[in-house]
Design an enzyme around this catalytic site. Structure first.
Site, PDB file in Angstrom:
ATOM      1  CG  HIS A   1     130.030   6.600  16.780  1.00 29.20           C
ATOM      2  ND1 HIS A   1     130.563   7.701  16.161  1.00 29.20           N
ATOM      3  CD2 HIS A   1     128.709   6.623  16.495  1.00 29.20           C
ATOM      4  CE1 HIS A   1     129.602   8.357  15.537  1.00 29.20           C
ATOM      5  NE2 HIS A   1     128.468   7.725  15.725  1.00 29.20           N
TER       6      HIS A   1
ATOM      7  CG  ASP B   1     133.789   8.781  15.809  1.00 28.30           C
ATOM      8  OD1 ASP B   1     133.652   7.546  15.927  1.00 28.30           O
ATOM      9  OD2 ASP B   1     132.830   9.559  15.662  1.00 28.30           O
TER      10      ASP B   1
ATOM     11  CB  SER C   1     127.244   8.572  12.724  1.00 28.65           C
ATOM     12  OG  SER C   1     126.929   9.460  13.757  1.00 28.65           O
TER      13      SER C   1
END
Length: 344
Positions: free
Chosen positions: A90, A121, A200
């Site tokens: 993402h 992901d 992330s």
């Protein structure tokens, strides 16, 4: 008659003067606390010294008619000296994504997206370098609740930021979507090491300095989630590095867990299966004759207890390969022949 002595929280109370004993006990406790804190600090700082050069801060750009524009930020982990980096899908979602990776030594290196897999992901990037310091990948299946972990990344734009905590839960699931396909990421790691926007793609590291997860989401106040590094995700990473994509088999079944009837539970020594709720038209499941309300208990020779068992079997090796699916229909077991297609 001699006085009775009662131990209370490390102290001895009696007829004599216990002040000296009390002071010594307090000193011992303070010394033990200091030694424990020092050992904790040494562990965390040692992990940081080892891993910080292998974690990059990402500035993600998108190509447009007017040139490149910034569209996001995140973190990445070095996989190989010749420039392969691992991050969250993402972080680099969308077409035409490139950017710059900044390292703790001040270097800023351009990168391109090699491949991204939204259903896990995970994404692999290629930086324009041949002298990077790779991180060691660990095995999340060996983790235990309460184990020390360190999160290294780029939260809120602060490069090389470090937070430490413990594994607060294992075996969590996280939904991931690619177009109309929704899949659960299995065995997600939950930690209380603080994660913030920009973390992330960063590394979740054990006390030995091995990357056991890729930080992916903030689950709530004081909670973070990470995609585990295990046999399944290593295969995803390898496929992204070599092919730029991950091939998966497709059945065309929407379903959920359901307990087996008492008789079937006894005969199969199996508590649950997956109930078929919906079957898309022109799908492998429809061609095989599956119906809504069928209860899938076995696929390709492996028992099916939940949706994650089916997902785990949907690998490239099963594409266009006939397999048997065992279902419970009307109280009777039925074996059907199904040919999975490639997930588009």
């Amino acid at each position: 008659m001699s006085a009775a002595i009662f131990p209370v929280a490390g102290r001895a109370f009696g007829d004599g003067d216990g002040a000296g004993t009390d002071e010594r006990s307090a000193d011992d406790r303070a010394r033990a606390d200091a030694e424990a804190l020092d050992a904790y600090s040494r562990t965390v700082s040692g992990v940081v010294e080892r891993l910080a050069p292998s974690v990059a801060s990402l500035r993600v750009m998108r190509d447009t008619r007017r040139g490149r524009i910034p569209v996001g930020a995140g973190s990445a982990v070095v996989l190989t000296p010749d420039g392969f980096l691992l991050t969250s899908a993402h972080v680099v979602a969308g077409g035409g994504r490139r950017g710059h990776a900044t390292f703790i030594d001040g270097r800023e290196i351009g990168f391109r997206v090699v491949g991204a897999d939204p259903l896990s992901d995970l994404a692999v990037l290629r930086a324009e370098a041949d002298d990077l310091e790779p991180a060691a990948l660990g095995d999340a299946s060996r983790l235990r609740v309460g184990q020390l972990v360190v999160a290294i990344g780029n939260p809120n734009g602060f490069a090389g930021s470090v937070t430490a905590g413990v594994i607060s839960a294992l075996g969590r699931s996280l939904p991931a979507r690619a177009g109309r396909t929704v899949r659960m990421i299995d065995n997600v790691i939950q930690t209380d090491a603080a994660l913030n926007p920009g973390n992330s793609g960063g590394a979740l590291v054990d006390s030995f300095g091995a990357v056991v997860g890729v930080n992916t989401a903030v689950a709530g106040v004081g909670l973070g989630l990470a995609v585990p590094i295990n046999d399944a995700t290593r295969q995803v990473i390898g496929a992204l590095m070599s092919d730029g994509r991950v091939r998966r088999a497709y059945l065309g079944v929407a379903g959920g867990p359901r307990p087996l009837p008492a008789r079937a539970r006894r005969e199969r020594d199996q508590a649950t299966g997956v109930e078929v709720i919906e079957i898309p038209p022109d799908s492998p499941a429809e061609a095989a004759g599956l119906r809504p309300e069928d209860l899938i208990v076995e696929l390709a020779g492996a028992r099916v207890h939940g949706v994650e068992d089916i997902q785990r079997l949907m690998v490239a090796d099963l594409i266009d390969v006939p397999v048997e699916v065992v279902v419970l229909r009307g109280g009777e077991l039925l074996t059907l022949r199904l040919v999975p297609r490639e997930l588009a």
